[in-house]
Scaffold this motif. Structure first.
Motif, PDB file in Angstrom:
ATOM      1  N   THR A  50      49.453  42.282  35.259  1.00  0.00           N
ATOM      2  CA  THR A  50      48.175  41.619  35.516  1.00  0.00           C
ATOM      3  C   THR A  50      46.987  42.406  34.969  1.00  0.00           C
ATOM      4  O   THR A  50      45.973  41.826  34.590  1.00  0.00           O
ATOM      5  N   GLY A  51      47.104  43.730  34.916  1.00  0.00           N
ATOM      6  CA  GLY A  51      46.011  44.538  34.372  1.00  0.00           C
ATOM      7  C   GLY A  51      45.742  44.200  32.916  1.00  0.00           C
ATOM      8  O   GLY A  51      44.585  44.083  32.483  1.00  0.00           O
ATOM      9  N   ASP A  52      46.813  44.019  32.134  1.00  0.00           N
ATOM     10  CA  ASP A  52      46.653  43.654  30.725  1.00  0.00           C
ATOM     11  C   ASP A  52      45.981  42.298  30.584  1.00  0.00           C
ATOM     12  O   ASP A  52      45.192  42.065  29.658  1.00  0.00           O
ATOM     13  N   ILE A  53      46.288  41.379  31.496  1.00  0.00           N
ATOM     14  CA  ILE A  53      45.715  40.032  31.422  1.00  0.00           C
ATOM     15  C   ILE A  53      44.223  40.054  31.706  1.00  0.00           C
ATOM     16  O   ILE A  53      43.426  39.430  31.000  1.00  0.00           O
ATOM     17  N   THR A  54      43.811  40.774  32.735  1.00  0.00           N
ATOM     18  CA  THR A  54      42.382  40.828  33.065  1.00  0.00           C
ATOM     19  C   THR A  54      41.581  41.528  31.981  1.00  0.00           C
ATOM     20  O   THR A  54      40.374  41.304  31.861  1.00  0.00           O
ATOM     21  N   LEU A  59      40.802  35.490  26.797  1.00  0.00           N
ATOM     22  CA  LEU A  59      41.448  34.635  27.781  1.00  0.00           C
ATOM     23  C   LEU A  59      40.524  34.377  28.965  1.00  0.00           C
ATOM     24  O   LEU A  59      40.315  33.224  29.372  1.00  0.00           O
ATOM     25  N   MET A  60      39.961  35.431  29.539  1.00  0.00           N
ATOM     26  CA  MET A  60      39.121  35.290  30.717  1.00  0.00           C
ATOM     27  C   MET A  60      37.849  34.500  30.415  1.00  0.00           C
ATOM     28  O   MET A  60      37.432  33.641  31.204  1.00  0.00           O
ATOM     29  N   ALA A 120      48.851  33.137  37.255  1.00  0.00           N
ATOM     30  CA  ALA A 120      48.588  33.704  38.576  1.00  0.00           C
ATOM     31  C   ALA A 120      47.217  34.358  38.630  1.00  0.00           C
ATOM     32  O   ALA A 120      46.470  34.199  39.603  1.00  0.00           O
ATOM     33  N   VAL A 121      46.867  35.090  37.569  1.00  0.00           N
ATOM     34  CA  VAL A 121      45.559  35.760  37.541  1.00  0.00           C
ATOM     35  C   VAL A 121      44.427  34.743  37.484  1.00  0.00           C
ATOM     36  O   VAL A 121      43.440  34.846  38.222  1.00  0.00           O
ATOM     37  N   LEU A 122      44.553  33.735  36.624  1.00  0.00           N
ATOM     38  CA  LEU A 122      43.486  32.745  36.489  1.00  0.00           C
ATOM     39  C   LEU A 122      43.316  31.923  37.762  1.00  0.00           C
ATOM     40  O   LEU A 122      42.191  31.583  38.150  1.00  0.00           O
ATOM     41  N   VAL A 123      44.421  31.607  38.422  1.00  0.00           N
ATOM     42  CA  VAL A 123      44.342  30.878  39.683  1.00  0.00           C
ATOM     43  C   VAL A 123      43.634  31.735  40.739  1.00  0.00           C
ATOM     44  O   VAL A 123      42.810  31.235  41.512  1.00  0.00           O
ATOM     45  N   ALA A 124      43.955  33.025  40.777  1.00  0.00           N
ATOM     46  CA  ALA A 124      43.300  33.921  41.728  1.00  0.00           C
ATOM     47  C   ALA A 124      41.802  34.029  41.441  1.00  0.00           C
ATOM     48  O   ALA A 124      40.967  33.985  42.358  1.00  0.00           O
ATOM     49  N   VAL A 125      41.439  34.145  40.174  1.00  0.00           N
ATOM     50  CA  VAL A 125      40.023  34.236  39.800  1.00  0.00           C
ATOM     51  C   VAL A 125      39.301  32.936  40.162  1.00  0.00           C
ATOM     52  O   VAL A 125      38.190  32.956  40.697  1.00  0.00           O
ATOM     53  N   ASN A 126      39.934  31.797  39.883  1.00  0.00           N
ATOM     54  CA  ASN A 126      39.331  30.512  40.242  1.00  0.00           C
ATOM     55  C   ASN A 126      39.116  30.403  41.748  1.00  0.00           C
ATOM     56  O   ASN A 126      38.127  29.817  42.204  1.00  0.00           O
TER      57      ASN A 126
END
Length: 341
Positions: A50-54, A59-60, A120-126
């Motif tokens: 998840t760190g790489d994704i953020t 993407l973000m 999962a990361v985008l859903v959490a951010v949303n």
């Protein structure tokens, strides 16, 4: 959907029972279905990535702009264009546009072979943005912006705690369960055992939970949907356009930004999906269970489910053409696109 509508129409006691089993505005049977549905995709997530994704700024940025600037503005526009003389339905659609995805999008993303970790990361951010911004955006799109444009305004107040409760129940619980499953499973056995033995056993729960939840949602509102066919038709057009346009914008923006197939798929589905559980809860809490606003939220899943399932197949078909030789493109999708009819 057909089974749910039939139950709601011919066995109205089912809907009454479901409404009686609510705690804090959350339907316990529906919550169970959503938890079962969301647990397998979240258990498959590699949380160490998840760190790489953020840190993926493209993407973000693309996802946040689509979800919190483009999505609400597009739904506002479609609602006013197609429902200028139906203020209750129009308001219900605008509320739907403000409720960003936190639930079924995980299933659509998984079916289309998107990036699970990114989803999962985008859903959490949303979800975080939803808690912080839902009320403010509702005030802006239902009162301030119409006033600026000389349109009829709608007064509405949103419960902060209703939003928090929805996020905690429909995201927090399965997210915690998925993370703990991976940590404990890999610690007690191994990553290989977890991914080759445990995950295949729980994967069918996602489809079971999805079908169960759809049946309950439509049995709960079946009578109202069947008694208002014209309302369904009026709301179907802007909703269908919204899902298709948001998906296309998400896919196009991801392609321009240079994202790969897996992450472009995730961006497209998180942009197109909506949190109808929250939209329905807010509409009922603000305008009442028999309001046009609540009906608009209820009809949302009736349109979303078949449209997004169709988009799953479209994504699998168009993926090899938009992302040729992409390393994240699943082999079975790439191979099927090469077959000669």
């Amino acid at each position: 959907m057909g089974i749910g509508l039939a139950l709601g129409h011919f066995v109205p006691e089912v809907g009454e029972t479901l409404r009686a089993m609510e705690v804090g505005g959350v339907s316990i049977p529906i919550a169970i279905g959503l938890l079962v549905m969301m647990y397998p995709p979240l258990a498959k997530v590699r949380y160490d990535k998840t760190g790489d994704i953020t840190r993926d700024r493209r993407l973000m940025a693309v996802s946040l702009v689509l979800n919190w600037l483009v999505g609400p503005a597009l739904m506002f526009t479609l609602a006013w264009v197609f429902l200028p003389d139906a203020p209750e339905y129009r308001t219900g659609l605008i509320i739907v546009g403000l409720a960003r995805c936190i639930a079924m999008v995980l299933i659509w993303n998984d079916l289309a072979c998107g990036d699970r970790e990114a989803a999962a990361v985008l859903v959490a951010v949303n979800s975080i943005f939803q808690v912080l911004m839902f009320g403010a955006l509702g005030w802006f799109y239902l009162q301030i912006l119409p006033g600026w444009l000389g349109l009829t305004t709608t007064s509405a107040e949103f419960s902060f705690w209703a939003i928090v409760t929805s996020v905690l129940v429909f995201l927090g619980v399965p997210l915690l369960g998925g993370a703990l499953s991976r940590i404990l499973g890999e610690h007690a056995k191994s990553r290989e055992w977890y991914e080759t033995h445990f995950l295949p056993r729980i994967s069918p729960l996602a489809l079971i939970g999805l079908l169960y939840t759809i049946v309950l949602l439509f049995s709960l509102q079946g009578g109202r949907i069947l008694s208002s066919p014209l309302s369904v038709a009026l709301l179907a057009v802007p909703l269908t356009l919204y899902f298709i346009l948001m998906f296309a914008l998400g896919l196009g923006a991801s392609r321009v930004a240079g994202l790969n197939y897996a992450r472009a798929t995730t961006v497209a589905f998180t942009a197109a999906g909506n949190n109808f559980e929250l939209a329905i809860a807010v509409a009922i809490g603000t305008f009442g269970p028999l309001s046009g606003q609540a009906l608009a939220g209820t009809i949302g899943p009736l349109i979303e489910v078949p449209v997004l399932i169709a988009l799953v197949y479209i994504m699998k078909w168009i993926g090899p053409r938009l992302f040729p030789n992409d390393s994240t493109l699943p082999h079975h999708i790439h191979a099927s696109s090469q077959e000669t009819p």
